[in-house]
Design a protein around this motif. Structure first.
Motif, PDB file in Angstrom:
ATOM      1  N   ASN A 108       1.465   8.817  17.797  1.00 19.67           N
ATOM      2  CA  ASN A 108       1.404  10.373  18.352  1.00 19.67           C
ATOM      3  C   ASN A 108       1.738  11.540  17.161  1.00 19.67           C
ATOM      4  O   ASN A 108       1.540  13.311  17.899  1.00 19.67           O
ATOM      5  CB  ASN A 108       2.227  10.060  19.199  1.00 19.67           C
ATOM      6  CG  ASN A 108       1.637   9.921  20.905  1.00 19.67           C
ATOM      7  OD1 ASN A 108       0.524   9.542  20.703  1.00 19.67           O
ATOM      8  ND2 ASN A 108       2.903   9.267  22.031  1.00 19.67           N
ATOM      9  N   ASP A 109       2.434  11.126  16.457  1.00 18.04           N
ATOM     10  CA  ASP A 109       2.963  12.324  15.643  1.00 18.04           C
ATOM     11  C   ASP A 109       2.060  12.515  14.465  1.00 18.04           C
ATOM     12  O   ASP A 109       1.777  13.321  13.919  1.00 18.04           O
ATOM     13  CB  ASP A 109       4.259  11.300  14.624  1.00 18.04           C
ATOM     14  CG  ASP A 109       5.621  11.888  15.608  1.00 18.04           C
ATOM     15  OD1 ASP A 109       5.457  12.598  16.671  1.00 18.04           O
ATOM     16  OD2 ASP A 109       6.728  11.426  15.749  1.00 18.04           O
ATOM     17  N   THR A 125       3.079   3.214  18.075  1.00 18.60           N
ATOM     18  CA  THR A 125       3.086   4.200  19.135  1.00 18.60           C
ATOM     19  C   THR A 125       3.755   6.156  19.701  1.00 18.60           C
ATOM     20  O   THR A 125       2.441   7.456  18.674  1.00 18.60           O
ATOM     21  CB  THR A 125       3.444   4.353  21.013  1.00 18.60           C
ATOM     22  OG1 THR A 125       2.669   2.722  21.363  1.00 18.60           O
ATOM     23  CG2 THR A 125       3.356   5.724  21.668  1.00 18.60           C
ATOM     24  N   ARG A 126       4.644   6.174  18.565  1.00 14.62           N
ATOM     25  CA  ARG A 126       5.205   7.317  18.054  1.00 14.62           C
ATOM     26  C   ARG A 126       4.945   7.660  16.608  1.00 14.62           C
ATOM     27  O   ARG A 126       4.418   8.334  16.880  1.00 14.62           O
ATOM     28  CB  ARG A 126       6.688   7.133  17.511  1.00 14.62           C
ATOM     29  CG  ARG A 126       7.749   8.902  17.560  1.00 14.62           C
ATOM     30  CD  ARG A 126       9.154   8.574  17.477  1.00 14.62           C
ATOM     31  NE  ARG A 126       9.474   7.616  16.341  1.00 14.62           N
ATOM     32  CZ  ARG A 126       9.799   7.687  15.312  1.00 14.62           C
ATOM     33  NH1 ARG A 126       9.159   8.899  14.427  1.00 14.62           N
ATOM     34  NH2 ARG A 126       9.898   6.758  14.489  1.00 14.62           N
ATOM     35  N   GLU A 175      10.897   2.270  10.060  1.00 10.66           N
ATOM     36  CA  GLU A 175       9.911   4.212  10.517  1.00 10.66           C
ATOM     37  C   GLU A 175       9.653   3.567   8.219  1.00 10.66           C
ATOM     38  O   GLU A 175       7.912   3.084   8.789  1.00 10.66           O
ATOM     39  CB  GLU A 175      10.405   5.430  10.143  1.00 10.66           C
ATOM     40  CG  GLU A 175       9.061   5.880  10.350  1.00 10.66           C
ATOM     41  CD  GLU A 175       9.317   7.155  10.420  1.00 10.66           C
ATOM     42  OE1 GLU A 175       9.429   8.160  10.196  1.00 10.66           O
ATOM     43  OE2 GLU A 175      10.118   6.981  11.961  1.00 10.66           O
TER      44      GLU A 175
END
Length: 116
Positions: free
Chosen positions: A58-59, A54-55, A16
């Protein structure tokens, strides 16, 4: 414990941060992100990267924009959102702390052993 398993867990934990670092400099298409990570010797497959992107989106840490491609359909280019930039600053500070800790332990451990 297997060293390869340990290395895999370390890579997963850093992925990340690495993706956000890449996007700090310029918006990128997922395939470009994978290529840049490979060049940095961090092997990542699409099946790992797309769910992460995607995460992060979305965050609220990433934004994306569709851009026409000269080859095939339009491409989704990801970039840091303002929230993502702030989050990355926090990760930079966390990395500096971890790095300092590791460096300290690497230098102090031989000294501790000599003292015994």
């Amino acid at each position: 414990m297997n060293i390869e398993n340990a290395k895999s867990q370390m890579r997963k934990g850093m992925l990340e941060y690495c993706v956000l670092l890449l996007l700090k400099h310029r918006p990128s298409y997922a395939s470009d992100i994978i290529l840049q990570l490979k060049q940095a010797e961090l092997l990542v497959v699409e099946g790992t990267l797309y769910p992460l992107l995607t995460r992060l989106k979305n965050d609220g840490l990433l934004e994306y924009q569709w851009q026409e491609s000269t080859q095939g359909p339009p491409r989704k280019y990801y970039a840091l959102s303002p929230e993502g930039e702030k989050f990355l600053e926090g990760l930079d500070a966390a990395w500096a702390e971890l790095s300092n800790t590791i460096n300290y332990l690497q230098t102090i451990t031989p000294k501790l052993l000599e003292a015994k």
